[in-house]
Enzyme design. Structure first.
Site, PDB file in Angstrom:
ATOM      1  N   HIS A  33      11.146-111.205 -63.797  1.00 41.68           N
ATOM      2  CA  HIS A  33      12.383-111.499 -64.525  1.00 41.68           C
ATOM      3  C   HIS A  33      12.421-112.924 -65.071  1.00 41.68           C
ATOM      4  CE1 HIS A  33      14.102-112.951 -60.555  1.00 41.68           C
ATOM      5  NE2 HIS A  33      14.677-113.824 -61.368  1.00 41.68           N
ATOM      6  N   ASP A  63       8.893-106.871 -59.509  1.00 43.47           N
ATOM      7  CA  ASP A  63       9.414-108.133 -60.028  1.00 43.47           C
ATOM      8  C   ASP A  63       8.404-109.260 -59.859  1.00 43.47           C
ATOM      9  OD1 ASP A  63      11.199-109.810 -61.322  1.00 43.47           O
ATOM     10  OD2 ASP A  63      12.309-110.305 -59.499  1.00 43.47           O
ATOM     11  N   SER A 148      13.804-118.603 -58.583  1.00 46.35           N
ATOM     12  CA  SER A 148      13.053-117.351 -58.699  1.00 46.35           C
ATOM     13  C   SER A 148      11.596-117.626 -59.025  1.00 46.35           C
ATOM     14  CB  SER A 148      13.638-116.473 -59.805  1.00 46.35           C
ATOM     15  OG  SER A 148      14.905-116.020 -59.455  1.00 46.35           O
TER      16      SER A 148
END
Length: 186
Positions: A33, A63, A148
């Site tokens: 992402h 992911d 992230s």
């Protein structure tokens, strides 16, 4: 009369972990992402130098993504300040074990937080499609937007997870999730 449409370039930020080095490239793991939908990807290293990167591959369901930077582009000064991460074992983690999360919280640059492992095999729904869930390491180390793709380390400095998500709710504090390194290796 039709309203005018304007295109706007939007910049996002995330984190990454140097996981390998070939003869020609530095390989960096991150979350899918973080790079999804990007026209261009660049990597900024600890010394502030920025390099153009290429998305080598990804797994949208897990992911995960790998990006690379050509070694020929990277300055000697940068090479002296970076290293390939040492990979540990997420299978050996125990609840209550201390961990360190490193990332680029809110895009401000490197940040480091500490916490403990709250759960080792937490199943979390990964989308509005409730059939899709993934198993994560749960930690109370602060994981915020921009973290992230960053590293979750054990106290030996070994990579044991990739920070991926934070449960956001006004009633919730300290619930961050990392993809276990054992699920990343492939």
């Amino acid at each position: 009369y039709a309203p005018q449409q304007q295109e706007q370039e939007v910049e996002g930020s995330g984190s990454g972990i140097i996981i390998g080095k070939t003869k020609s490239e530095l390989l960096i793991a991150t979350n899918y992402h973080v790079v999804s939908g990007a026209d261009t990807v660049s990597v900024t290293c600890i010394d502030g130098e920025t390099y153009e990167a290429t998305v080598n591959g990804y797994d949208e369901d897990k992911d995960l993504a790998v990006v690379s930077v050509a070694l020929s582009d990277i300055s000697d000064d940068t090479m002296d300040q970076i290293a390939v991460a040492t990979v540990g074992s997420s299978d050996d983690l125990t609840v209550g074990e201390p961990v360190i999360a490193i990332g680029n919280a809110l895009g401000y640059g490197q940040s480091v937080t500490t916490g403990i492992v709250s759960a080792t095999n937490r199943s979390v729904s990964t989308s509005s499609d409730t059939d899709k869930s993934q198993s994560y390491i749960q930690t109370d180390a602060a994981i915020n937007p921009g973290n992230s793709g960053g590293a979750l380390l054990n106290m030996s400095g070994e990579l044991i997870g990739i920070n991926s998500a934070k449960l956001s709710d006004t009633d919730v504090e300290g619930m961050g999730y990392a993809i276990a390194i054992s699920d990343v290796k492939d």
